[in-house]
Design a protein around this motif. Structure first.
Motif, mmCIF file in Angstrom:
data_model
loop_
_atom_site.group_PDB
_atom_site.id
_atom_site.type_symbol
_atom_site.label_atom_id
_atom_site.label_comp_id
_atom_site.label_asym_id
_atom_site.label_seq_id
_atom_site.Cartn_x
_atom_site.Cartn_y
_atom_site.Cartn_z
ATOM 1 N N GLN A 45 15.164 21.571 -4.100
ATOM 2 C CA GLN A 45 14.922 22.986 -3.954
ATOM 3 C C GLN A 45 15.194 23.776 -2.519
ATOM 4 O OE1 GLN A 45 10.789 24.165 -4.980
ATOM 5 N NE2 GLN A 45 11.091 23.616 -7.296
ATOM 6 N N GLY A 46 16.170 23.147 -2.089
ATOM 7 C CA GLY A 46 16.965 23.970 -0.750
ATOM 8 C C GLY A 46 16.353 23.239 0.670
ATOM 9 N N ASP A 47 15.568 22.462 0.404
ATOM 10 C CA ASP A 47 15.021 21.781 1.680
ATOM 11 C C ASP A 47 15.031 20.304 1.581
ATOM 12 O OD1 ASP A 47 13.769 24.031 3.230
ATOM 13 O OD2 ASP A 47 12.589 24.142 1.675
ATOM 14 N N LEU A 48 15.022 19.618 3.044
ATOM 15 C CA LEU A 48 15.121 18.342 3.063
ATOM 16 C C LEU A 48 13.913 17.709 2.958
ATOM 17 C CD1 LEU A 48 18.103 17.897 5.629
ATOM 18 C CD2 LEU A 48 18.323 18.008 3.251
ATOM 19 N N TYR A 49 13.752 16.584 2.358
ATOM 20 C CA TYR A 49 12.657 15.730 2.392
ATOM 21 C C TYR A 49 13.073 14.070 2.442
ATOM 22 C CZ TYR A 49 10.120 19.392 -0.018
ATOM 23 O OH TYR A 49 9.343 20.679 -0.341
ATOM 24 N N LYS A 50 11.503 13.621 2.927
ATOM 25 C CA LYS A 50 11.795 12.096 3.402
ATOM 26 C C LYS A 50 10.726 11.492 2.496
ATOM 27 C CE LYS A 50 10.965 10.606 7.390
ATOM 28 N NZ LYS A 50 10.851 10.258 8.830
ATOM 29 N N VAL A 51 11.194 10.248 2.001
ATOM 30 C CA VAL A 51 10.362 9.509 1.356
ATOM 31 C C VAL A 51 10.646 7.913 1.524
ATOM 32 C CG1 VAL A 51 11.838 9.214 -0.987
ATOM 33 C CG2 VAL A 51 9.197 9.251 -0.908
ATOM 34 N N PRO A 52 9.526 7.208 1.488
ATOM 35 C CA PRO A 52 9.861 5.671 1.669
ATOM 36 C C PRO A 52 10.754 5.189 0.606
ATOM 37 C CG PRO A 52 7.576 5.932 1.870
ATOM 38 C CD PRO A 52 8.064 7.339 1.416
ATOM 39 N N THR A 53 11.737 4.225 0.677
ATOM 40 C CA THR A 53 12.410 3.825 -0.334
ATOM 41 C C THR A 53 11.711 3.297 -1.523
ATOM 42 O OG1 THR A 53 13.945 3.146 1.152
ATOM 43 C CG2 THR A 53 14.250 2.265 -0.634
ATOM 44 N N ASN A 54 10.577 2.528 -1.333
ATOM 45 C CA ASN A 54 9.514 2.051 -2.455
ATOM 46 C C ASN A 54 8.809 2.979 -3.168
ATOM 47 O OD1 ASN A 54 10.124 -0.594 -1.784
ATOM 48 N ND2 ASN A 54 8.512 -0.679 -0.431
ATOM 49 N N GLY A 55 8.965 4.386 -2.691
ATOM 50 C CA GLY A 55 8.199 5.475 -3.490
ATOM 51 C C GLY A 55 7.058 5.857 -2.705
ATOM 52 N N GLY A 56 6.726 7.179 -3.281
ATOM 53 C CA GLY A 56 5.250 7.559 -2.528
ATOM 54 C C GLY A 56 5.592 9.240 -2.519
ATOM 55 N N GLN A 57 4.635 9.435 -1.604
ATOM 56 C CA GLN A 57 4.685 11.086 -0.934
ATOM 57 C C GLN A 57 5.808 11.314 -0.141
ATOM 58 O OE1 GLN A 57 0.999 12.754 0.041
ATOM 59 N NE2 GLN A 57 1.982 14.370 0.961
ATOM 60 N N ALA A 58 6.524 12.419 -0.587
ATOM 61 C CA ALA A 58 7.769 12.788 0.152
ATOM 62 C C ALA A 58 6.950 13.913 1.260
ATOM 63 C CB ALA A 58 8.841 13.451 -0.636
ATOM 64 N N HIS A 64 12.756 26.168 5.623
ATOM 65 C CA HIS A 64 13.764 27.512 5.863
ATOM 66 C C HIS A 64 14.159 28.172 4.455
ATOM 67 C CE1 HIS A 64 16.901 29.928 7.756
ATOM 68 N NE2 HIS A 64 16.208 29.579 8.897
ATOM 69 N N GLU A 65 14.391 29.514 4.617
ATOM 70 C CA GLU A 65 14.834 30.207 3.537
ATOM 71 C C GLU A 65 16.430 29.642 2.929
ATOM 72 O OE1 GLU A 65 12.994 31.939 1.694
ATOM 73 O OE2 GLU A 65 11.124 31.475 3.089
ATOM 74 N N ALA A 66 16.861 29.312 4.005
ATOM 75 C CA ALA A 66 18.467 28.766 3.748
ATOM 76 C C ALA A 66 18.303 27.473 2.771
ATOM 77 C CB ALA A 66 19.093 28.629 5.083
ATOM 78 N N HIS A 67 19.562 27.468 2.429
ATOM 79 C CA HIS A 67 19.930 26.207 1.497
ATOM 80 C C HIS A 67 20.261 24.994 2.370
ATOM 81 C CE1 HIS A 67 22.371 23.893 -1.875
ATOM 82 N NE2 HIS A 67 21.293 23.224 -1.456
ATOM 83 N N ASP A 68 19.380 23.941 2.839
ATOM 84 C CA ASP A 68 19.760 22.880 3.399
ATOM 85 C C ASP A 68 19.980 21.500 2.307
ATOM 86 O OD1 ASP A 68 18.908 24.345 5.543
ATOM 87 O OD2 ASP A 68 17.027 23.641 5.737
ATOM 88 N N PHE A 69 21.392 20.952 2.699
ATOM 89 C CA PHE A 69 21.529 20.003 1.806
ATOM 90 C C PHE A 69 22.604 18.941 2.510
ATOM 91 C CE2 PHE A 69 25.280 21.936 1.207
ATOM 92 C CZ PHE A 69 26.195 21.395 0.420
#
Length: 487
Positions: A45-58, A64-69
């Motif tokens: 949804q236009g933002d960057l997220y980080k998550v463990p490779t094994n899964g879980g909560q990102a 930001h209102e801008a598109h980050d990708f």
């Protein structure tokens, strides 16, 4: 009593948390696995997220209102470069892998898209359409980028070479670059096509400036990454009919091995860790693949508030995509956000004519001004509709209280770009993009005016026609056989 109170308190406190959690959200894109294989950064949804490779909560990295990708990890796993349109067009930014305020690295009016860090982490490799070499056989064109790199501390970018090099990746020793070529202006998301502009994988050797093509399949080959020992290349290919993960040895590029067998939807956005763990997206979700093991979906939850309101009143001040003046000159019909509106020229009164989940376009008035004609994409197909004023005492759409919509033509074929005949008895339209046809409003009989083989449509809306004032002739586009020059 105390037990019941405790249960009620638990429900009151925890139900909202469960309600707002998004488990296994869809359309997470551009996954980039960290060098140590422990984390994946992706765009959602236009933002960057980080998550463990094994899964879980990102957890969100950008808000930001801008598109980050298009995130990219540095070799030491300490920094992330990404593209963002915070200043109008896409620029390259770099930030700590733990989050925080990013630093802008590029300032050009062209869009810039990062693909890798240099092995020492001092610069970011990116693609941009800035300045082509005048000797390049691929003539200068906005869609054909060049390859650059810019210092992570900021400064002047340096052009590596002027050939398009998408998703460029350095070898660990910095002596070569893997990339996907870009031969023509075909849509990058198009599937299952074979042509002279399908993409191939190349290796550029910095010493000597030589290029070597590593793929020969006539369909799509893209997103190459070096294996852990840099003796192997992993990439995406449509060899089996849809994009899947393949590999080959640099010692024997002709011997390709298929590693995934997904069907129906393409695999996208391939990345790799130092230990050879692959990460990619498929059907809106993120997967990993360890060496010698099948691909596994990463189970992800996102417990974040939505950036956008569910219901929002949007003032119409700009952004109309098309408009039509009524025969009386008293009102204007226009399309805004895929809906039909009318507004009074003198009084400023505006009325919404359509309110659908689908898109409407190609709006026009009937010759008597009592009906509005448009195309709408409903039930999976573009078809023709009109809305009429039903009360005799109401003269204009902007002041009307009751409107009646009715289909003019509904079929499983794509029909759009409609136009009333000047006498109001018929409607012309395009069927399947190029065939000009006419439907009689009284009899519903349909006839062909210009067959589909007399034109070729390359982009939506690129065909033109117009009724003559007496409703007996058309001006049309015509493409002569074996030529590419419209008449």
């Amino acid at each position: 009593m105390n037990s019941l109170f405790t249960k009620l308190l638990f429900l009151l406190v925890f139900i909202p948390l469960f309600t707002f959690a998004q488990n296994d959200p869809l359309w997470m894109r551009y996954p980039a696995i960290s060098p140590d294989g422990s984390q994946i950064v992706f765009s959602y949804q236009g933002d960057l997220y980080k998550v463990p490779t094994n899964g879980g909560q990102a957890i969100p990295l950008t808000l930001h209102e801008a598109h980050d990708f298009q995130p990219v990890w540095s070799r030491d796993g300490q920094q992330i470069a990404f593209a963002s349109d915070r200043y109008g067009n896409f620029d390259v930014f770099v930030m700590s892998a733990n989050g925080g305020a990013p630093t802008r690295l590029t300032y050009h009016s062209a869009s810039d898209f990062p693909s890798d860090f240099t092995p020492d982490g001092s610069e970011v490799l990116f693609s941009s359409s800035r300045l082509d070499n005048h000797q390049n056989m691929q003539f200068p064109k906005g869609s054909m980028s060049e390859l650059y790199q810019v210092p992570v501390t900021g400064g002047r970018p340096q052009q590596m070479f002027s050939l398009p090099a998408l998703g460029a990746k350095y070898s660990d020793d910095g002596k070569s670059i893997l990339f996907t070529d870009h031969k023509g202006t075909e849509n990058s998301w198009r599937k299952h096509h074979t042509s002279s502009v399908t993409r191939d994988i190349w290796r550029y050797t910095l010493k000597g400036g030589t290029f070597e093509m590593l793929s020969t399949f006539e369909g799509e080959n893209r997103d190459p990454v070096y294996g852990a020992d840099e003796k192997e290349v992993f990439y995406l290919s449509e060899k089996d009919g849809t994009l899947n993960v393949y590999s080959f040895s640099l010692a024997n590029p002709e011997n390709h091995q298929q590693l995934t067998t997904f069907t129906q939807h393409p695999v996208r956005h391939l990345s790799i860790s130092d230990a050879g763990v692959l990460s990619f997206s498929f059907d809106g979700e993120i997967y990993t693949k360890k060496p010698g093991e099948p691909a596994a979906k990463v189970s992800i939850s996102i417990n974040a508030d939505s950036r956008n309101r569910l219901v929002e009143n949007v003032p119409i001040k700009a952004g109309a995509t098309e408009m039509a003046l009524s025969p009386s000159g008293k009102e204007v019909a226009f399309i805004f956000r895929g809906e039909v509106f009318t507004t009074s020229i003198e009084g400023g009164t505006t009325k919404r004519v359509t309110n659908t989940a689908e898109q409407e376009r190609s709006v026009s008035f009937s010759p008597d001004g009592k009906a509005l004609l448009y195309a709408s994409e409903r039930n999976g197909s573009w078809n023709l509709y009109q809305s009429k004023i039903t009360r005799e005492e109401e003269t204009y759409f902007f002041q009307s209280t009751v409107l009646k919509e009715e289909p003019i033509l509904v079929s499983d074929k794509e029909t759009f770009q409609p136009s009333y005949s000047p006498d109001g008895k018929e409607v012309a339209f395009l069927e399947e993009r190029t065939e000009l046809r006419v439907i009689n409003l009284a009899t519903k009989a349909v006839r062909t005016i210009l067959p589909a083989d007399k034109n070729y449509s390359y982009a939506d809306g690129d065909q033109y026609y117009q009724w003559s004032p007496d409703s007996k002739w058309f001006l049309v586009n015509y493409l002569p056989p074996r030529q590419w020059i419209d008449e």
